[in-house]
Motif scaffolding. Structure first.
Motif, mmCIF file in Angstrom:
data_model
loop_
_atom_site.group_PDB
_atom_site.id
_atom_site.type_symbol
_atom_site.label_atom_id
_atom_site.label_comp_id
_atom_site.label_asym_id
_atom_site.label_seq_id
_atom_site.Cartn_x
_atom_site.Cartn_y
_atom_site.Cartn_z
ATOM 1 N N SER A 88 -20.341 42.592 115.047
ATOM 2 C CA SER A 88 -21.050 43.838 115.360
ATOM 3 C C SER A 88 -21.794 43.658 116.676
ATOM 4 C CB SER A 88 -22.045 44.187 114.252
ATOM 5 O OG SER A 88 -22.860 45.285 114.645
ATOM 6 N N LEU B 133 -23.543 46.366 117.802
ATOM 7 C CA LEU B 133 -24.213 47.644 117.648
ATOM 8 C C LEU B 133 -25.420 47.783 118.579
ATOM 9 C CD1 LEU B 133 -24.426 50.274 115.872
ATOM 10 C CD2 LEU B 133 -26.018 48.982 114.445
ATOM 11 N N ASP C 220 -11.399 43.948 114.886
ATOM 12 C CA ASP C 220 -12.139 44.372 113.695
ATOM 13 C C ASP C 220 -13.651 44.367 113.926
ATOM 14 O OD1 ASP C 220 -9.692 44.508 112.221
ATOM 15 O OD2 ASP C 220 -9.778 42.340 111.944
ATOM 16 N N SER C 221 -14.063 44.842 115.091
ATOM 17 C CA SER C 221 -15.474 44.781 115.452
ATOM 18 C C SER C 221 -16.064 46.171 115.660
ATOM 19 C CB SER C 221 -15.658 43.925 116.716
ATOM 20 O OG SER C 221 -15.315 42.569 116.460
ATOM 21 N N ASP C 222 -17.393 46.230 115.535
ATOM 22 C CA ASP C 222 -18.123 47.492 115.644
ATOM 23 C C ASP C 222 -18.898 47.527 116.958
ATOM 24 O OD1 ASP C 222 -19.605 49.778 115.343
ATOM 25 O OD2 ASP C 222 -20.425 49.267 113.374
ATOM 26 N N SER D 177 -20.300 50.468 118.054
ATOM 27 C CA SER D 177 -21.007 51.740 118.022
ATOM 28 C C SER D 177 -22.300 51.644 118.827
ATOM 29 C CB SER D 177 -21.348 52.129 116.583
ATOM 30 O OG SER D 177 -20.176 52.344 115.827
ATOM 31 N N LEU E 286 -10.949 49.607 117.037
ATOM 32 C CA LEU E 286 -12.379 49.321 117.123
ATOM 33 C C LEU E 286 -13.210 50.567 116.829
ATOM 34 C CD1 LEU E 286 -12.688 47.028 120.276
ATOM 35 C CD2 LEU E 286 -12.396 46.377 117.882
ATOM 36 N N ARG E 287 -14.412 50.333 116.364
ATOM 37 C CA ARG E 287 -15.373 51.410 116.128
ATOM 38 C C ARG E 287 -16.238 51.536 117.373
ATOM 39 N NH1 ARG E 287 -17.414 53.728 111.298
ATOM 40 N NH2 ARG E 287 -19.577 54.467 111.446
ATOM 41 N N ARG F 248 -18.098 54.504 118.031
ATOM 42 C CA ARG F 248 -18.820 55.755 117.804
ATOM 43 C C ARG F 248 -20.087 55.816 118.657
ATOM 44 N NH1 ARG F 248 -17.364 58.584 113.070
ATOM 45 N NH2 ARG F 248 -19.456 59.492 112.986
#
Length: 214
Positions: free
Chosen positions: A100, A102, A118-120, A122, A139-140, A142
């Motif tokens: 993450s 984030l 497979d990482s975030d 956001s 990937l995320r 957002r």
């Protein structure tokens, strides 16, 4: 008397969370090739630190400063950099799996080549980032800030770009099949030559005031 079958069974007890290191000064530290497992850092200063080849597993970094740090060829598994500052840092050759990032900001960083799986990401700040041909699939992202980012020929298949700021982002010849991009992103980004699926094509038309149908 306990028989052999009983002695072979053990009870697993989860290890307690490690005590965090808070406000520690790692500026200019020379720590190449270190391996850190389940360590926690809060508001620590890693400015200009040599962390090349660092290997982390299950580590967390909250509100840490990596300005000018060298994280080249580092490997990270299930670790988190949350609300960290990476300014003029080097991440070339680094690998991030199940991580993450984030709310962290990447400003004038050297990023390529980089591996993200497979990482975030956001709420990350990636304005102006050079990510040409980068594999960002699945990937995320957002609400990430990708303003003026260079994503030419990037692989964004299945990525979640909902709410991402894409004003001036260069997505020429990028692969957006299966990606989630909202109407604002479709209006803001430069998408000449991008590959999209039918759903995104219809959404793109709607975002630009076109009516699709008989």
């Amino acid at each position: 008397m306990t028989d052999a079958a009983d002695t072979s069974s053990t009870v697993r007890v989860d290890e307690p969370d490690p005590e965090p290191e808070v406000g520690e000064d790692y500026r200019d530290a020379v720590l190449p090739g270190k391996r850190w497992v389940r360590r926690r850092f809060v508001r620590c200063d890693f400015s200009d630190a040599d962390l090349r080849g660092l290997n982390t597993q299950g580590c967390t970094f909250d509100e840490c400063d990596f300005t000018g740090a060298d994280l080249g060829d580092s490997e990270h598994l299930s670790s988190a950099l949350r609300s960290c500052v990476l300014r003029r840092a080097s991440l070339t050759g680094s690998t991030w799996r199940g991580c993450s990032l984030l709310g962290s900001s990447f400003d004038e960083c050297r990023l390529l080549p980089i591996t993200l799986r497979d990482s975030d990401l956001s709420l990350t700040g990636l304005g102006g980032a050079r990510l040409r041909r980068c594999d960002l699939s699945g990937l995320r992202l957002r609400e990430a800030n990708l303003t003026d980012a260079d994503l030419t020929r990037a692989d964004l298949r299945g990525a979640d770009l909902t709410g991402a700021r894409l004003h001036g982002a260069q997505l020429a010849d990028a692969d957006l099949r299966g990606a989630r991009v909202d109407a604002n992103g479709l209006r803001q980004a430069r998408l000449a030559g991008a590959r999209v699926d039918l759903e995104t094509a219809v959404a793109f038309a709607g975002a630009h005031g076109l009516l699709v149908g008989d």
